[in-house]
Design an enzyme around this catalytic site. Structure first.
Site, PDB file in Angstrom:
ATOM      1  N   GLY A   7       0.797  -1.218   0.000  1.00 50.01           N
ATOM      2  CA  GLY A   7       0.000   0.000   0.000  1.00 50.01           C
ATOM      3  C   GLY A   7       0.827   1.263   0.000  1.00 50.01           C
ATOM      4  O   GLY A   7       0.277   2.358   0.004  1.00 50.01           O
ATOM      5  N   HIS A 175      -0.874   4.904   7.489  1.00 50.56           N
ATOM      6  CA  HIS A 175      -1.797   3.777   7.626  1.00 50.56           C
ATOM      7  C   HIS A 175      -3.154   4.258   8.135  1.00 50.56           C
ATOM      8  O   HIS A 175      -3.858   3.547   8.835  1.00 50.56           O
ATOM      9  CB  HIS A 175      -1.242   2.725   8.595  1.00 50.56           C
ATOM     10  CG  HIS A 175       0.117   2.244   8.243  1.00 50.56           C
ATOM     11  ND1 HIS A 175       1.232   2.529   8.993  1.00 50.56           N
ATOM     12  CD2 HIS A 175       0.548   1.515   7.183  1.00 50.56           C
ATOM     13  CE1 HIS A 175       2.292   1.986   8.426  1.00 50.56           C
ATOM     14  NE2 HIS A 175       1.900   1.359   7.332  1.00 50.56           N
ATOM     15  N   ASP A 370     -13.817  25.917 -17.549  1.00 44.14           N
ATOM     16  CA  ASP A 370     -12.913  27.039 -17.277  1.00 44.14           C
ATOM     17  C   ASP A 370     -13.296  28.332 -17.982  1.00 44.14           C
ATOM     18  O   ASP A 370     -12.627  29.354 -17.815  1.00 44.14           O
ATOM     19  CB  ASP A 370     -11.480  26.666 -17.668  1.00 44.14           C
ATOM     20  CG  ASP A 370     -11.292  26.532 -19.177  1.00 44.14           C
ATOM     21  OD1 ASP A 370     -12.309  26.392 -19.893  1.00 44.14           O
ATOM     22  OD2 ASP A 370     -10.131  26.560 -19.639  1.00 44.14           O
TER      23      ASP A 370
END
Length: 540
Positions: A7, A175, A370
């Site tokens: 991860g 974490h 935009d």
């Protein structure tokens, strides 16, 4: 050898180079590998010179990698002296009181230990040299992270402690551990970065002063993407960090930026400072040695390229803009009522600024969102030029060229180019009608506008009805010529054409890529056409 939970890619396997005796051991997402897995890794790396194990300071990593090391030493007593253990804890968000005996968490600064120790090993450094360098670098690191929210671990329920949209969290772990504090509303980057640097470099906070900064320090800066930022966003962060470090008189020797240690796709970043040795510092490696180890080319797939040189001063990197001087090549052309000319331009600029939310909403459906902001930026640029006296009714050709330059430089993109071309053509049309100068009457304006429209058609295939800004612009110019210069009738025709774009299928522009008749069903006007409508209604 390194490792830890998955991860955090590219950490840790991304820093292992094929063909070099090095390895990484990965566990499940945010979970340490088992001691058995780590032990197998140690066996695979068995060699005569020895092994340095580098882990982040998390309980699972320390216990399982440590257990594997001790089991290996017990099984191979003759090799027990040739395996070293380094724990990296660089997180300054966790103070001494909070961390107690556990200590600081290991964050992205760990990657700098990998790189420097790995480069030294690759050069043939001894076990003791690599171990000493690893320990020294680990003790000079300070890191803090910041995120807009917790990350979601695949296969689990969504976290219940998500931040609300107006909050940002400082000091969050990789974490999903809670951070030091939450800020609301979210501060600007220029306000956030100084706060983060205060955490990193404080020498007055006894609970959090981990690295001996003294002022005018020599540093390496690492800006790390926690997984959810774009390269553009990360570059903006790097620029702000550089600016603030310069303001505080740090001597920046290297800036490393990229995705080094993530928390899956966390929408945040971490900032690390490595305090380099000062001259004459006892028991410290040479500054140039550390920099050369950082600069050594690496084939590791996770190591991002970085410049092997001290960053140039910002003043040297950015060339000063040269002011464009508009010189009249014809006689001066002036408006019938110079004050009314400036007032009309001012009204149009303010009108576009006021209409920005509506135009942005239209473009969020019909384009890329935009258009409103682009027109607003151009309007603000025009108002600045009016305040500076660069737009006047006494020299309308020069004024229109200035407006054209604003469209090109401030607005940019497709809209900026179209407006700039049109206004350049308008200036040319005025000069063609009055080569010797004079007063611009309605006939002169009508001829010049027709010239400008023809000029614009050279560079765009859009023709009415096309669901673009050409629709109301063309309607205005043609009606003005046909209605004997009746500006009210011409503006009405332009407004009607802009309204009609709600029922048109786009033939040009970004709206042409949208599916079917969605825009007609939702009755969304073309944002560019609406901008022209606002300009003309305010001019009149």
């Amino acid at each position: 050898m390194c490792g830890g939970g998955s991860g955090h890619e590219p950490a840790h396997a991304g820093y292992v180079v094929k063909g070099i005796l090095a390895g990484a051991v990965a566990g499940n997402v945010f979970a340490s590998p088992s001691a058995t897995q780590v032990g197998r890794g140690i066996e695979l790396l068995d060699n005569d010179k020895g092994t340095v194990i580098i882990v982040k300071n998390y309980t699972g990593d320390v216990l399982n990698f440590g257990l594997a090391k001790e089991q290996y030493a017990a099984q191979h007593p003759e090799k027990s002296k040739r395996i070293k253990f380094v724990i990296v804890g660089d997180d300054v968000a966790v103070g001494r009181e909070q961390g107690k005996i556990v200590g600081r968490r290991g964050l992205a600064g760990t990657v700098l230990v990998y790189k420097i120790a790995g480069a030294l090993a690759d050069r043939g450094g001894s076990l003791e040299e690599v171990y000493f360098m690893s320990e020294w670098v680990a003790g000079r690191l300070a890191t803090i992270g910041v995120s807009l929210g917790h990350t979601h671990v695949p296969g689990t329920a969504s976290a219940s402690s998500e931040l609300i949209s107006s909050e940002i969290e400082i000091g969050m772990g990789i974490h999903n551990e809670s951070g030091h504090s939450r800020l609301s509303p979210i501060p600007k980057l220029s306000e956030l970065v100084p706060q983060l640097l205060d955490f990193l470099t404080s020498t007055t906070d006894d609970d959090r002063s981990f690295v001996p900064f003294k002022g005018n320090d020599h540093v390496v800066a690492l800006v790390n993407n926690l997984g959810g930022l774009s390269e553009l966003e990360l570059s903006g962060i790097v620029a702000e960090v550089r600016k603030e470090l310069d303001t505080r008189n740090f001597k920046i020797h290297r800036i490393l930026a990229g995705t080094f240690m993530t928390s899956l796709n966390m929408s945040g970043f971490s900032l690390t400072l490595l305090l380099l040795p000062a001259g004459g510092e006892k028991d410290a490696p040479e500054l140039n040695t550390i920099l050369s180890l950082l600069d050594d080319k690496s084939e590791a797939p996770g190591w991002k390229w970085s410049s092997a040189s001290t960053p140039l001063p910002i003043s040297v990197q950015i060339a000063p803009q040269q002011e464009k001087i508009v010189k009249a090549s014809h006689g001066r052309i002036f408006a019938e009522n110079p004050r009314d000319f400036v007032d009309s331009v001012t009204r149009s600029a303010h009108g576009l600024i006021k209409a920005e939310p509506d135009i942005t909403r239209m473009d969020s459906v019909a384009g890329d969102g935009d258009c409103g902001l682009t027109l607003k930026a151009g309007s603000e640029g025009v108002l600045t030029k009016i305040s500076a006296g660069d737009i006047t009714g006494n020299d309308i050709v020069r004024s229109i060229i200035v407006i054209s330059q604003v469209a090109e430089e401030v607005m940019g993109g497709t809209s900026g180019a179209l407006y700039s071309i049109f206004f350049s053509g308008l200036a040319q049309g005025l000069q063609a009608s009055l080569p010797n100068g004079g007063e611009a009457n309605p006939d002169v304006w009508s001829h010049a506008l027709s010239t400008a429209l023809a000029n614009l058609y050279t560079y765009t295939r859009a023709r009415p009805p096309s669901r673009t800004l050409v629709d109301p612009l063309s309607a205005f110019v043609e009606a003005l010529a046909k209605a004997d210069n009746d500006i009210a009738a011409a503006v009405f025709a332009a407004s009607k054409a802009a309204e009609a774009t709600k029922d048109l299928v786009a033939k040009a522009g970004r709206s042409a890529y949208l599916e079917g008749d969605r825009l007609q069903k939702e009755q969304v006007a073309d944002p560019g056409a609406w901008g022209v409508k606002v300009i003309l209604e305010n001019l009149a």
